[in-house]
Write a protein that holds these residues in place. Structure first.
Motif, short mmCIF file in Angstrom:
data_model
loop_
_atom_site.label_atom_id
_atom_site.label_comp_id
_atom_site.label_asym_id
_atom_site.label_seq_id
_atom_site.Cartn_x
_atom_site.Cartn_y
_atom_site.Cartn_z
N VAL A 83 3.74 6.45 -11.09
CA VAL A 83 3.02 5.71 -12.13
C VAL A 83 2.56 4.40 -11.53
CG1 VAL A 83 3.11 4.76 -14.46
CG2 VAL A 83 4.50 6.77 -13.89
N MET A 84 1.23 4.21 -11.48
CA MET A 84 0.66 3.01 -10.87
C MET A 84 -0.30 2.38 -11.87
SD MET A 84 -1.26 2.68 -7.19
CE MET A 84 -1.75 1.08 -6.52
N MET B 43 -0.17 -3.66 -7.01
CA MET B 43 -0.73 -4.50 -5.95
C MET B 43 -0.61 -3.86 -4.57
SD MET B 43 0.44 -8.31 -7.11
CE MET B 43 0.25 -8.84 -8.81
N TYR B 44 -0.01 -2.69 -4.50
CA TYR B 44 0.16 -2.04 -3.20
C TYR B 44 -1.18 -1.72 -2.53
CZ TYR B 44 5.23 -1.10 -3.36
OH TYR B 44 6.60 -1.21 -3.35
N VAL B 45 -1.18 -1.88 -1.23
CA VAL B 45 -2.32 -1.44 -0.43
C VAL B 45 -2.10 0.02 -0.04
CG1 VAL B 45 -2.81 -3.76 0.41
CG2 VAL B 45 -1.27 -2.27 1.72
N ASP C 77 -7.82 3.97 -13.05
CA ASP C 77 -8.92 4.55 -12.26
C ASP C 77 -9.45 3.58 -11.20
OD1 ASP C 77 -10.25 2.87 -14.02
OD2 ASP C 77 -11.61 4.41 -14.80
N ALA C 78 -9.21 2.28 -11.38
CA ALA C 78 -9.63 1.32 -10.34
C ALA C 78 -8.88 1.55 -9.03
CB ALA C 78 -9.39 -0.11 -10.83
N PHE C 79 -7.68 2.14 -9.12
CA PHE C 79 -6.89 2.41 -7.91
C PHE C 79 -7.19 3.79 -7.32
CE2 PHE C 79 -3.54 -0.03 -10.55
CZ PHE C 79 -4.14 -1.23 -10.23
N TYR C 80 -7.98 4.58 -8.04
CA TYR C 80 -8.21 5.97 -7.67
C TYR C 80 -8.73 6.13 -6.23
CZ TYR C 80 -9.77 10.85 -8.30
OH TYR C 80 -9.97 12.20 -8.17
N PRO C 81 -9.74 5.35 -5.81
CA PRO C 81 -10.24 5.52 -4.43
C PRO C 81 -9.16 5.29 -3.36
CG PRO C 81 -11.80 4.22 -5.72
CD PRO C 81 -10.55 4.36 -6.55
N LYS C 82 -8.30 4.29 -3.57
CA LYS C 82 -7.23 4.02 -2.62
C LYS C 82 -6.26 5.20 -2.53
CE LYS C 82 -5.68 -0.05 -4.19
NZ LYS C 82 -4.95 -1.34 -4.24
N ILE C 83 -5.93 5.74 -3.69
CA ILE C 83 -4.98 6.86 -3.73
C ILE C 83 -5.57 8.09 -3.05
CG2 ILE C 83 -3.68 8.41 -5.26
CD1 ILE C 83 -3.82 6.02 -7.34
N LYS C 84 -6.83 8.37 -3.32
CA LYS C 84 -7.47 9.56 -2.73
C LYS C 84 -7.55 9.46 -1.21
CE LYS C 84 -8.70 12.63 -4.94
NZ LYS C 84 -7.90 13.76 -5.49
N LYS C 85 -7.67 8.22 -0.70
CA LYS C 85 -7.75 8.04 0.75
C LYS C 85 -6.47 8.47 1.46
CE LYS C 85 -11.21 4.38 1.35
NZ LYS C 85 -11.42 2.96 1.71
N VAL C 86 -5.34 8.29 0.79
CA VAL C 86 -4.06 8.61 1.43
C VAL C 86 -3.47 9.93 0.96
CG1 VAL C 86 -3.55 6.15 1.70
CG2 VAL C 86 -2.62 7.38 -0.27
N GLN C 87 -4.10 10.57 -0.02
CA GLN C 87 -3.51 11.76 -0.64
C GLN C 87 -3.19 12.86 0.37
OE1 GLN C 87 -5.76 13.34 -3.94
NE2 GLN C 87 -4.31 14.99 -4.34
N ALA C 88 -4.03 13.05 1.34
CA ALA C 88 -3.85 14.14 2.31
C ALA C 88 -2.53 14.02 3.08
CB ALA C 88 -5.02 14.18 3.29
N ASP C 89 -2.01 12.82 3.19
CA ASP C 89 -0.76 12.60 3.93
C ASP C 89 0.47 12.63 3.03
OD1 ASP C 89 -2.20 12.20 6.33
OD2 ASP C 89 -2.57 10.11 5.77
#
Length: 544
Positions: A80-81, A108-110, A130-142
């Protein structure tokens, strides 16, 4: 044996039992009980939009169906973020209903920090702004993450086909079997520690840990009351992603049937205006929030804080001078407390019925034993009353352990006692005082220097808004004292004046030998000043 005799019990108000009573089978059972008692009363108000207790449960139940339809199994982790919104509560209780584990993710996590928590926890699902969505999708694969429920507070963004917006998830239909919860064994929350002591660790808090702790706090605040307002309000501005804001504020509010005015972040002017407009019954904050409020005395003095039943502080030590300043401006006493994530979090605090003592954090909550100990010949022995030692805790709020870290768990939990690493003392009345963290202690010229004491002195200098004191290697003294200071907006204080003030008010070995004035001091997401971060930076400079 003095600590085990609980000398603080003599201060308990007559309606408060020595031991806390938990009548709920799980956190979801607790919500159902509150809904049964409060029904259509407002539970949350978020910028004009109200959600009743009944509406809260209806949304929670539909969200749990959505997760079930996604293949959710008992024990699955859900990240939950979110900032403070009612959606936070909706998501948490949907997870609790299914026997899942909510993973608290700091907004606030990067990307690197998000990836670490997701990978370490093994979270498969996530609720996120949803403002954090792009950041989360960038790391999702890992990570193990496979499905995101996005919360949009404005214009909607486009999501990947496997993800949905909250509104869609909250309309799910279907039947689910009620999940059997063992409240003493089943973990409800993974609360990641701040990482100031190394790699972040997931604190495992069970259903019973949380149920016990918010009941301990609620009992001390509310049980002595003959009557409380039928439609009372409280301001929920402490972050729910930290267990202090979640347990001691949000969950307490649900138990008591409060209308929680939810603010997504701390803004001095907004908080003051909200207090003035809503006339809440209760307000809780961390020390840096009080620093901010004190910095606006003209706005603060007429806000009406003196009309509140309870004004609390926790999350970090509250400097005596800041508490005095707040009381001088508002007429309201700030009641300090102490806790840590590993204790869900509250261990000790100053309830409304307790006569306050300057610098004290108060007395232990129900069912809790606190001892001050020293290590002698490999054994932990009780320190004499009034003398310093490590604060250790035993009680129903103490964590199950650290997620997948048995060695760290063994170090923290010894014979059922949680070793906090904090240096404290207890006076003859059973009041406790935090002196410092053991790892922060400075040894200068063979003398122990507690940074907290030096910081308290600096707060007494007009013009100092925030202060952090650290120890740095020194060839002559072993360590020397350095202070970092943030000045108030109108202050013209100089480094020389601060050094002189330290010399005037502290023993020579305690007085700062160096001062650096900074525009901002580093803080955690909940407003805790990060001493270790500054020390690490300075040590790197020294090594270089």
């Amino acid at each position: 044996m003095v600590y085990r005799s609980k000398p603080w019990l003599k201060w308990y108000e007559s309606k408060i039992d020595e031991h806390v009573s938990v009548k709920y089978e799980s956190l979801y059972d607790f919500l159902e009980d509150a809904v049964g008692r409060f029904g259509n009363k407002p539970a949350f108000t978020f910028y004009g939009k109200q959600f009743s207790f009944n509406e809260t449960k209806a949304i929670v139940d539909r969200l749990s169906v959505h997760l079930h339809n996604q293949g959710f199994q008992k024990g699955d982790r859900v990240a939950v973020m979110l900032p403070n919104t009612p959606h936070y509560i909706f998501a948490l209780f949907a997870i609790f209903r299914l026997g899942g584990i909510a993973v608290q993710v700091n907004p606030m996590y990067v990307e690197r920090e998000i990836a670490f928590v997701l990978e370490d926890s093994g979270a498969k699902y996530m609720f996120a702004l949803d403002a954090f969505y792009p950041k989360i999708k960038k790391v999702q694969a890992d990570t193990y993450l496979k499905h995101i429920v996005a919360i949009g507070l404005g214009e909607k963004a486009e999501l990947a086909s496997e993800d949905v917006y909250f509104e869609e998830a909250a309309h799910a239909v279907g039947e689910i079997e009620e999940c059997s919860i063992n409240p003493f064994e089943d973990v409800a929350i993974l609360q990641y520690t701040g990482g100031t002591t190394g790699v972040p660790k997931g604190v495992m808090l069970t259903h019973n840990n949380l149920l016990a702790n918010f009941n301990q706090v609620c009992d001390a605040i509310y049980k002595p009351l003959e009557n409380k307002p039928e439609d009372f309000k409280m301001i929920t501005v402490l972050p729910m992603f930290h267990v202090y804001g979640l347990s001691s504020v949000a969950l307490c509010g649900i138990r008591e049937g409060a209308n929680q005015i939810v603010l997504p972040r701390f803004d001095v002017q907004e908080v003051i205006e909200t207090v003035k407009r809503e006339k809440p019954f209760l307000f809780a904050a961390v020390p840096t929030m009080y620093f901010g409020l004190n910095s606006q005395p003209e706005l603060l003095k007429d806000a009406g804080f003196d009309q509140l039943y309870f004004v609390g502080s926790g999350g970090a030590p509250l400097p005596v001078e800041q508490a005095k300043a707040f009381q001088k401006i508002t007429g309201a006493q700030v009641n300090d407390g102490y806790g840590l994530s590993e204790a869900s979090p509250t261990v000790i605090f100053t309830p409304p019925f307790l006569p306050a003592k300057e610098g004290s954090i108060g007395i232990p909550v129900q069912s809790t034993i606190v001892r001050i100990v020293r290590e002698e010949n490999g054994e932990y022995v009780d320190a004499p009353v009034g003398e310093a030692g490590e604060l250790i805790v035993k009680g129903p709020q103490v964590m199950k352990g650290y997620w997948n870290r048995p060695k760290d768990t063994e170090q923290a939990l010894k014979d059922g006692w949680l070793h906090t690493g904090d240096i404290a003392k207890m006076d003859e009345d059973g009041y406790f005082y935090i002196l410092d963290r053991s790892k922060d202690m400075i040894i200068a010229s063979g003398y122990n220097v507690y940074p907290r004491e030096v910081e308290e002195v600096l707060y007494g200098l007009d013009g100092v808004e925030e202060a952090i004191v650290i120890g740095l290697p020194d060839e002559y003294r072993g360590e020397t004292v350095k202070a970092f200071v943030k000045l108030k907006a109108d202050s013209t204080l100089t480094v020389e004046e601060i050094l002189a003030f330290g010399k005037e008010n502290l023993a020579p070995y305690k007085a700062p030998k160096a001062v650096e004035i900074l525009e901002e001091l580093p803080k955690s997401a909940v407003g805790k000043l990060l001493r270790r971060e500054l020390r690490d930076q300075e040590l790197k400079k020294v090594q270089a």
